[in-house]
Design a protein around this motif. Structure first.
Motif, PDB file in Angstrom:
ATOM      1  N   GLY A 207       0.846  -1.049  -0.117  1.00  0.00           N
ATOM      2  CA  GLY A 207       0.052  -0.160   0.022  1.00  0.00           C
ATOM      3  C   GLY A 207       0.710   1.347  -0.134  1.00  0.00           C
ATOM      4  N   LEU A 208       2.020   1.239   0.744  1.00  0.00           N
ATOM      5  CA  LEU A 208       2.956   2.149   0.741  1.00  0.00           C
ATOM      6  C   LEU A 208       3.553   2.518  -0.583  1.00  0.00           C
ATOM      7  CD1 LEU A 208       4.375   4.629   2.392  1.00  0.00           C
ATOM      8  CD2 LEU A 208       5.970   2.920   2.984  1.00  0.00           C
ATOM      9  N   CYS A 209       3.804   1.443  -1.205  1.00  0.00           N
ATOM     10  CA  CYS A 209       4.494   1.658  -2.561  1.00  0.00           C
ATOM     11  C   CYS A 209       3.389   2.484  -3.607  1.00  0.00           C
ATOM     12  CB  CYS A 209       4.704   0.002  -3.164  1.00  0.00           C
ATOM     13  SG  CYS A 209       6.048  -0.786  -2.166  1.00  0.00           S
ATOM     14  N   PHE A 210       2.231   1.929  -3.483  1.00  0.00           N
ATOM     15  CA  PHE A 210       1.467   2.509  -4.550  1.00  0.00           C
ATOM     16  C   PHE A 210       1.008   4.134  -3.927  1.00  0.00           C
ATOM     17  CE2 PHE A 210      -0.198  -1.792  -5.229  1.00  0.00           C
ATOM     18  CZ  PHE A 210      -0.071  -1.785  -6.845  1.00  0.00           C
ATOM     19  N   ILE A 211       0.993   4.427  -2.350  1.00  0.00           N
ATOM     20  CA  ILE A 211       1.066   5.713  -2.272  1.00  0.00           C
ATOM     21  C   ILE A 211       2.050   6.520  -2.949  1.00  0.00           C
ATOM     22  CG2 ILE A 211       1.029   7.001  -0.297  1.00  0.00           C
ATOM     23  CD1 ILE A 211      -0.440   5.232   1.283  1.00  0.00           C
ATOM     24  N   ILE A 213       3.984   5.920  -5.658  1.00  0.00           N
ATOM     25  CA  ILE A 213       3.947   6.091  -6.950  1.00  0.00           C
ATOM     26  C   ILE A 213       2.862   6.846  -7.215  1.00  0.00           C
ATOM     27  CG2 ILE A 213       3.012   4.813  -8.915  1.00  0.00           C
ATOM     28  CD1 ILE A 213       4.341   2.003  -7.577  1.00  0.00           C
ATOM     29  N   TRP A 214       1.683   7.180  -6.513  1.00  0.00           N
ATOM     30  CA  TRP A 214       0.742   8.330  -6.736  1.00  0.00           C
ATOM     31  C   TRP A 214       1.227   9.448  -6.328  1.00  0.00           C
ATOM     32  CZ3 TRP A 214      -1.212  10.992  -2.425  1.00  0.00           C
ATOM     33  CH2 TRP A 214      -2.252  11.972  -2.883  1.00  0.00           C
ATOM     34  N   PHE A 215       1.926   9.629  -5.151  1.00  0.00           N
ATOM     35  CA  PHE A 215       2.358  10.833  -4.733  1.00  0.00           C
ATOM     36  C   PHE A 215       3.342  11.443  -5.906  1.00  0.00           C
ATOM     37  CE2 PHE A 215       5.439  13.545  -2.374  1.00  0.00           C
ATOM     38  CZ  PHE A 215       4.699  14.269  -1.871  1.00  0.00           C
ATOM     39  N   ARG A 216       4.307  10.760  -6.650  1.00  0.00           N
ATOM     40  CA  ARG A 216       5.196  11.393  -7.714  1.00  0.00           C
ATOM     41  C   ARG A 216       4.604  11.990  -8.555  1.00  0.00           C
ATOM     42  NH1 ARG A 216       9.454   6.290  -7.996  1.00  0.00           N
ATOM     43  NH2 ARG A 216      10.870   7.037  -6.452  1.00  0.00           N
ATOM     44  N   LYS A 217       3.231  11.511  -8.881  1.00  0.00           N
ATOM     45  CA  LYS A 217       2.441  12.248  -9.932  1.00  0.00           C
ATOM     46  C   LYS A 217       1.663  13.409  -9.539  1.00  0.00           C
ATOM     47  CE  LYS A 217       1.970   7.541 -12.146  1.00  0.00           C
ATOM     48  NZ  LYS A 217       1.025   6.443 -12.511  1.00  0.00           N
ATOM     49  N   THR A 218       1.494  13.521  -8.121  1.00  0.00           N
ATOM     50  CA  THR A 218       0.779  14.887  -7.921  1.00  0.00           C
ATOM     51  C   THR A 218       1.774  16.088  -8.132  1.00  0.00           C
ATOM     52  OG1 THR A 218       1.797  14.669  -5.600  1.00  0.00           O
ATOM     53  CG2 THR A 218      -0.085  13.538  -5.886  1.00  0.00           C
ATOM     54  N   LYS A 219       1.133  17.233  -8.056  1.00  0.00           N
ATOM     55  CA  LYS A 219       1.949  18.325  -8.226  1.00  0.00           C
ATOM     56  C   LYS A 219       2.986  18.756  -7.140  1.00  0.00           C
ATOM     57  CE  LYS A 219       1.556  23.393  -8.675  1.00  0.00           C
ATOM     58  NZ  LYS A 219       2.796  23.463  -8.050  1.00  0.00           N
ATOM     59  N   LEU A 220       2.549  18.220  -5.984  1.00  0.00           N
ATOM     60  CA  LEU A 220       3.683  18.398  -4.754  1.00  0.00           C
ATOM     61  C   LEU A 220       4.852  17.341  -4.962  1.00  0.00           C
ATOM     62  CD1 LEU A 220       4.889  19.402  -2.207  1.00  0.00           C
ATOM     63  CD2 LEU A 220       3.355  17.760  -1.119  1.00  0.00           C
ATOM     64  N   GLY A 221       4.570  16.217  -5.681  1.00  0.00           N
ATOM     65  CA  GLY A 221       5.629  15.050  -6.159  1.00  0.00           C
ATOM     66  C   GLY A 221       6.454  15.753  -6.993  1.00  0.00           C
ATOM     67  N   GLN A 222       5.630  16.322  -8.375  1.00  0.00           N
ATOM     68  CA  GLN A 222       6.694  16.828  -9.139  1.00  0.00           C
ATOM     69  C   GLN A 222       7.465  17.830  -8.835  1.00  0.00           C
ATOM     70  OE1 GLN A 222       6.812  15.543 -12.430  1.00  0.00           O
ATOM     71  NE2 GLN A 222       5.562  14.231 -11.787  1.00  0.00           N
ATOM     72  N   ASP A 223       6.914  18.915  -8.010  1.00  0.00           N
ATOM     73  CA  ASP A 223       7.692  19.883  -7.373  1.00  0.00           C
ATOM     74  C   ASP A 223       8.936  19.337  -6.582  1.00  0.00           C
ATOM     75  OD1 ASP A 223       5.845  21.547  -8.312  1.00  0.00           O
ATOM     76  OD2 ASP A 223       5.122  22.288  -6.244  1.00  0.00           O
ATOM     77  N   MET A 224       8.751  18.522  -5.806  1.00  0.00           N
ATOM     78  CA  MET A 224       9.848  17.759  -5.152  1.00  0.00           C
ATOM     79  C   MET A 224      10.961  17.161  -6.146  1.00  0.00           C
ATOM     80  SD  MET A 224       8.593  15.529  -1.847  1.00  0.00           S
ATOM     81  CE  MET A 224       7.732  16.304  -0.479  1.00  0.00           C
ATOM     82  N   ARG A 225      10.724  16.703  -7.188  1.00  0.00           N
ATOM     83  CA  ARG A 225      11.401  16.038  -8.308  1.00  0.00           C
ATOM     84  C   ARG A 225      12.188  17.376  -8.806  1.00  0.00           C
ATOM     85  NH1 ARG A 225       9.079  11.658 -12.186  1.00  0.00           N
ATOM     86  NH2 ARG A 225       9.090  10.788 -10.485  1.00  0.00           N
ATOM     87  N   ALA A 226      11.357  18.305  -9.102  1.00  0.00           N
ATOM     88  CA  ALA A 226      12.026  19.751  -9.751  1.00  0.00           C
ATOM     89  C   ALA A 226      13.207  20.287  -8.538  1.00  0.00           C
ATOM     90  CB  ALA A 226      11.009  20.715 -10.195  1.00  0.00           C
ATOM     91  N   VAL A 227      12.682  20.337  -7.590  1.00  0.00           N
ATOM     92  CA  VAL A 227      13.744  20.960  -6.389  1.00  0.00           C
ATOM     93  C   VAL A 227      14.943  19.963  -6.281  1.00  0.00           C
ATOM     94  CG1 VAL A 227      13.863  21.283  -3.995  1.00  0.00           C
ATOM     95  CG2 VAL A 227      11.803  22.046  -5.411  1.00  0.00           C
TER      96      VAL A 227
END
Length: 373
Positions: A207-211, A213-227
């Motif tokens: 369940g945490l793995c899916f969370i 994966i989902w989080f990476r696709k959110t805006k906050l997740g994309q922001d973290m990757r960009a940062v």
């Protein structure tokens, strides 16, 4: 076969270098398995138990790495918060899954608060986040010791005298967690022949793995990757860099809180004053052994690292005892390899970062020389 043949020597060399730590661990483990003389059934059962109890903690390191903050050794703050939650659960006599949920409800607000404090400190230590998070862990460990050793039973009432020290205040060195022992594991225990698989714990991890994966696709997740890729560009693009970095630490610390509760319910007892000491070390060693670096980590790195690290921890001490007649040699070797994995992986990361910067400067010089010509 064609895809392997199509790889250029440089690409093959780079691919092997990416997983050099994992390859060394795999080679050592393969050598140690026959020397340990353990049966295959015993090794598999131990490995299944260790994955179920340790994986959640390792996954808590992914988001700070994604945000460019390196390995969050400050995850130990979340582990302390989870332990405080378990102390309250044992003091109030809350057993079973209710006790674990109660411990999480107590520990999560504390871990979020500590994560906010740590995140703000790490924002002031850019480029030195890993060593700073390590020192933060030491600092808050002193506060934790003071609370557990002096405040519980004096300022904070203890209703269950069985968990108090004989002087009347302070919590015992070893806390018996029998009321919540394997409460999560036993919800769905799958029997496969002679093997017992705690499927409920694995479902929580999946369940945490899916969370993630989902989080990476959110805006906050994309922001973290960009940062994590470039803070200056992210700031110019309107991303709140400092806030995003703090959130990654807060989530990591909260995950560590839950992970420590899962770990301790599986063990069935808690070393009150030092159960959290090696939490960050073991999680960091596992994710680095799985092929991650201080700037890049994935779910597969976590799983591979937990399997390789704990497989070695199972077989190496016994192999040392059988080979040298002394189990301590295997134990020393295990500790040496664990710390060595972290040091070696970080050295490789620093070398690659330096080399990439040198190549970038060289290409800029060539471009400038071409323009002048």
């Amino acid at each position: 076969m064609n895809s392997i043949k199509s790889l250029k020597p440089k690409e093959l060399k780079s691919a092997m270098a990416d997983y050099l730590v994992a390859e060394i661990f795999l080679a050592l483990t393969i050598v140690s398995i026959p020397l340990s003389q353990y049966s295959g059934q015993f090794i598999v059962q131990e490995l299944l138990n260790r994955i179920a109890r340790n994986a959640f903690l390792v996954f808590s390191l992914i988001l700070p790495i994604m945000a460019g903050m390196g390995i969050n050794f400050g995850m130990v703050l979340g582990a302390m918060a989870g332990q405080i939650g378990l102390i309250f659960a044992m003091d109030w006599g809350i057993a079973g899954m209710q006790g674990l949920i109660f411990a999480a409800l107590v520990g999560l607000p504390i871990s979020i608060l500590l994560g906010c404090i740590a995140g703000n400190i790490l924002n002031k230590a850019r480029g030195r986040e890993m060593v700073t998070s390590y020192i933060i862990g030491f600092f808050f460990n002193g506060i934790y010791q003071f609370i557990v050793l002096y405040l519980f039973g004096s300022l904070i009432p203890l209703h269950n005298k069985a968990i108090a020290l004989s002087r009347g205040y302070g919590v015992r060195n070893t806390l018996n967690l029998d009321p919540v022992r394997q409460s999560l594991d036993n919800i769905l225990m799958l029997k496969i022949g002679s093997l017992s698989v705690p499927m409920s714990s694995y479902l929580v991890i999946i369940g945490l793995c899916f969370i993630i994966i989902w989080f990476r696709k959110t805006k906050l997740g994309q922001d973290m990757r960009a940062v994590g890729q470039n803070q200056a560009v992210s700031n110019s693009a309107g991303i709140p860099v400092e806030r995003t970095r703090i959130i990654s630490i807060v989530i990591s610390t909260a995950f560590a809180c839950i992970g420590q509760i899962i770990f301790l319910q599986n063990m069935g007892n808690m070393q009150t004053y030092n159960a959290h000491d090696q939490t960050g070390f073991f999680a960091a060693a596992a994710i680095l052994v799985g092929g991650a670096s201080a700037s890049k980590a994935s779910i597969k790195n976590c799983f591979a690292g937990v399997v390789l690290l704990h497989l070695m921890y199972i077989v190496v001490p016994r192999a040392g005892q059988n080979l040298f007649g002394n189990a301590n040699i295997g134990e020393y070797f295990r500790q040496f390899i664990g710390y060595g994995a972290i040091a070696f992986a970080l050295i490789i990361h620093a070398w690659r970062t330096h080399r990439k910067a040198e190549k970038a400067r060289e290409s800029l010089r060539q471009a400038a020389a071409g323009g002048n010509a």
